[in-house]
Each structure stands twice: as structure tokens, then as C-alpha cells.
Design an enzyme around this catalytic site. Structure first.
Site, PDB file in Angstrom:
ATOM      1  N   ASP A   2       8.164   9.133 -29.080  1.00 46.18           N
ATOM      2  CA  ASP A   2       7.496   8.804 -27.878  1.00 46.18           C
ATOM      3  C   ASP A   2       8.043   7.191 -28.447  1.00 46.18           C
ATOM      4  OD1 ASP A   2       6.991   6.886 -25.575  1.00 46.18           O
ATOM      5  OD2 ASP A   2       4.493   6.307 -26.161  1.00 46.18           O
ATOM      6  N   GLY A   3       8.538   5.870 -27.181  1.00 45.29           N
ATOM      7  CA  GLY A   3       9.421   4.598 -27.100  1.00 45.29           C
ATOM      8  C   GLY A   3      11.199   4.883 -27.776  1.00 45.29           C
ATOM      9  N   ASN A   4      11.420   5.883 -27.199  1.00 45.60           N
ATOM     10  CA  ASN A   4      12.995   5.984 -27.207  1.00 45.60           C
ATOM     11  C   ASN A   4      13.684   5.150 -25.641  1.00 45.60           C
ATOM     12  OD1 ASN A   4      13.153   7.899 -29.260  1.00 45.60           O
ATOM     13  ND2 ASN A   4      13.362   9.940 -27.180  1.00 45.60           N
ATOM     14  N   HIS A  19      17.401   8.235 -25.774  1.00 46.65           N
ATOM     15  CA  HIS A  19      16.533   9.828 -26.075  1.00 46.65           C
ATOM     16  C   HIS A  19      18.071  10.316 -27.018  1.00 46.65           C
ATOM     17  CE1 HIS A  19      13.855   9.862 -23.156  1.00 46.65           C
ATOM     18  NE2 HIS A  19      14.315   9.354 -22.221  1.00 46.65           N
ATOM     19  N   TRP A  51       8.871  15.066 -15.127  1.00 42.17           N
ATOM     20  CA  TRP A  51       9.049  15.764 -13.571  1.00 42.17           C
ATOM     21  C   TRP A  51       9.482  14.712 -12.904  1.00 42.17           C
ATOM     22  CZ3 TRP A  51      12.529  19.908 -14.709  1.00 42.17           C
ATOM     23  CH2 TRP A  51      12.163  20.792 -15.154  1.00 42.17           C
ATOM     24  N   LEU A 113       9.844  26.861 -42.117  1.00 44.00           N
ATOM     25  CA  LEU A 113       8.836  25.592 -41.252  1.00 44.00           C
ATOM     26  C   LEU A 113       8.701  26.019 -40.110  1.00 44.00           C
ATOM     27  CD1 LEU A 113       8.028  22.595 -40.604  1.00 44.00           C
ATOM     28  CD2 LEU A 113      10.737  22.407 -39.940  1.00 44.00           C
TER      29      LEU A 113
HETATM   30  C1  FPP Z   1       9.261   9.730 -25.037  1.00 37.87           C
HETATM   31  O1  FPP Z   1      10.487   8.231 -24.821  1.00 37.87           O
HETATM   32  C2  FPP Z   1      10.233  10.526 -24.906  1.00 37.87           C
HETATM   33  C3  FPP Z   1      10.802  11.989 -24.034  1.00 37.87           C
HETATM   34  C4  FPP Z   1       9.829  11.942 -22.908  1.00 37.87           C
HETATM   35  C5  FPP Z   1      11.929  12.702 -23.950  1.00 37.87           C
HETATM   36  C6  FPP Z   1      12.440  13.162 -25.144  1.00 37.87           C
HETATM   37  C7  FPP Z   1      13.359  14.403 -25.639  1.00 37.87           C
HETATM   38  C8  FPP Z   1      14.272  14.525 -26.200  1.00 37.87           C
HETATM   39  C9  FPP Z   1      14.994  13.298 -27.334  1.00 37.87           C
HETATM   40  C10 FPP Z   1      14.874  15.188 -26.210  1.00 37.87           C
HETATM   41  C11 FPP Z   1      15.506  16.652 -25.900  1.00 37.87           C
HETATM   42  C12 FPP Z   1      14.777  17.541 -26.543  1.00 37.87           C
HETATM   43  C13 FPP Z   1      14.970  18.477 -28.168  1.00 37.87           C
HETATM   44  C14 FPP Z   1      14.348  19.190 -28.216  1.00 37.87           C
HETATM   45  C15 FPP Z   1      15.729  17.722 -28.860  1.00 37.87           C
HETATM   46  P1  FPP Z   1       9.718   7.442 -23.516  1.00 37.87           P
HETATM   47  O2  FPP Z   1      11.741   7.968 -22.933  1.00 37.87           O
HETATM   48  O3  FPP Z   1       8.667   7.751 -22.828  1.00 37.87           O
HETATM   49  O4  FPP Z   1      10.418   5.980 -24.506  1.00 37.87           O
HETATM   50  P2  FPP Z   1       9.498   5.079 -23.654  1.00 37.87           P
HETATM   51  O5  FPP Z   1       8.217   5.360 -23.417  1.00 37.87           O
HETATM   52  O6  FPP Z   1       9.855   3.467 -24.774  1.00 37.87           O
HETATM   53  O7  FPP Z   1      10.358   4.659 -21.973  1.00 37.87           O
END
Ligand code: FPP
Length: 230
Positions: A2-4, A19, A51, A113
Site C-alpha cells: 500500500d501507498g504506491n 506502481h 477493478w 521461497l
Molecule cells: C496499493 O497502493 C498497490 C496496488 C493496488 C497495486 C500493487 C500492484 C503492483 C505494484 C503491480 C503488479 C503486481 C506484481 C505481482 C508485480 P495504492 O495504489 O492503493 O496506493 P494509495 O493508497 O497510496 O493510492
């Protein structure tokens, strides 16, 4: 992971850049897991609720998954990583489904792993599927036990998580491993996932190592004391 999105926003970048940075971090965390001797790592990459995000972001995440398999699979295989998937693959593009299945097949005998990728995963959805299959299999009600339910979940054969780490400070479960996580220890950090580096990971594991897991019982030290009193 979380937090991307917030990581990107804080830098004036599009969410997908977050991401991508999150994916690079995942690579580092996988390597650190092997180094730390972690045997099972489950990552929440895409929930059944994701989605509902804008089309561009959903497509971007699918693309990142595809790219990761193309670019990293050989190396992950060499490192002894066994890839597994939890969730539903059916809604993904057929070509991507095939890639995921190929990655699972290629790495199925690796044991350094187990990397469980939760993609199009939801805990409630998982339990509903398990119930449907239990009913379909004509299992007698008395035969439905903790163990049997576990065997019908996507995670069959994988131990329950000892520790669940949630980055970016949110204090909720978000439909993640809701059955399996019944007695997991939680570690929540305000750090956004792309910045959750090896040192932070080690900190989380060190904190976990100091926890007193009671599973609803008494702590070992209290039990030992009571034996002394006997
Ligand atoms: C949560 O951050 C992250 C996600 C919903 C997506 C994570 C997926 C990937 C990084 C890529 C695909 C998969 C693999 C296996 C490499 P958020 O978008 O909810 O962050 P926010 O809460 O700050 O908006």
C-alpha cells in the site's frame, strides 16, 4: 503493497509511476526474503475491489504483472523462488493467464521461497468459493473442520501467515487473508511501499521476533510461573 499512489503523488508523478517503483521494491524485498530465510511471502497485488479503479490504472497494473513475468521469471527461478497465485485468473486476458500458469509450472519444484501472488484476490470471495466447493463435494456438515476449510482455500498447503505487514499506515484488513490471518501478528508502518526497504523489513521481523504469541491462551512465561507455584 500500500501507498504506491501516494508515493507518486508526493513526487508529482502519475500513479502508475508509483506502481512501477513499488514493483522494483518488491524485487528487492523478494531478494531480502531469501536472504533472511523467510519461507513464504504473500503479496497483495490486486484485490477483487481494484477493478473499480480507472481503466488506465487497471490496464497499467496488468501490464506491469506481464512485464515482471517476462523480465524476472528466469532470475526468480534461478534464485529458487516458487511462484504461486491466489485469487481468480479467469478475468485476466488469456495471454496473461497463460504467462502466470507457465510461471507457476516452471517454478513448482523450487523451495527456497514460496512467493504467493494475490492477484484478483479477495478474502470473502475465497471463503465463498470454498463453501461452494465444499457443498458441491457433498461434504457432511460434521466433517467441516478448521483443517477442511483450510484445504479448500486458495492457500491450501501454505501455512497461515505469522506476520502481516501493512505499509502506508492504514489500520484495516482490506479483505486480505481474513481466514488465514486469524492469529497473525500485525505490523503497520506509515512508510509507503516503494520506500519500505530491506532495513525497514528487518525492523518488522525484529519486532515480530519479540512478540508473545498466545493464540488466545496464556503466554509461555505466565504458564511457566504457574507451574513453579504448583
Ligand atoms: C496499493 O497502493 C498497490 C496496488 C493496488 C497495486 C500493487 C500492484 C503492483 C505494484 C503491480 C503488479 C503486481 C506484481 C505481482 C508485480 P495504492 O495504489 O492503493 O496506493 P494509495 O493508497 O497510496 O493510492
Amino acid at each position: 503493497m500500500d501507498g504506491n499512489g501516494r508515493w507518486a503523488l508526493a513526487r508529482g508523478l502519475p500513479r502508475l509511476a508509483g506502481h512501477r517503483a513499488g514493483t522494483e521494491n518488491l524485487r528487492r524485498i523478494i531478494t531480502a526474503s531469501v536472504e533472511f530465510g523467510v519461507k513464504y511471502l504473500t503479496i497483495y497485488a490486486f484485490s477483487t475491489e481494484n477493478w473499480g479503479r480507472p481503466r488506465e490504472e487497471v490496464d497499467g497494473l496488468m501490464h506491469i504483472l506481464e512485464n515482471v513475468i517476462d523480465k524476472e521469471l528466469a532470475e526468480l527461478n534461478k534464485e529458487g523462488v516458487q511462484l504461486r497465485h491466489i485469487g481468480h485468473l479467469e478475468r485476466l486476458a488469456p495471454a496473461l493467464q497463460k504467462k502466470v500458469q507457465y510461471a507457476i509450472e516452471l517454478t513448482k519444484n523450487n523451495s527456497r521461497l514460496v512467493l504467493n501472488v494475490a492477484f484478483n484476490y479477495g478474502g470473502r470471495d475465497e471463503i465463498i468459493c470454498a463453501i461452494q466447493r465444499i457443498v458441491r463435494d457433498g461434504i457432511r456438515p460434521e466433517a467441516v473442520t478448521d483443517k477442511l476449510v483450510g484445504d479448500y482455500l486458495f492457500t491450501a498447503g501454505v501455512p497461515d501467515p505469522d506476520l502481516i505487514i501493512r505499509t502506508s499506515g492504514e489500520l484495516r484488513v482490506s479483505n486480505f487473508l481474513i481466514w488465514q490471518g486469524a492469529y497473525s501478528e500485525w505490523y503497520v508502518t506509515p512508510i509507503y511501499w516503494p520506500d519500505f526497504n530491506k532495513d525497514e523489513y528487518r525492523k518488522a521481523l525484529d519486532t515480530y521476533a519479540r512478540r508473545d504469541r498466545r493464540y488466545g491462551g496464556l503466554s509461555q512465561s505466565v504458564e511457566d510461573d504457574s507451574h513453579h507455584a504448583d
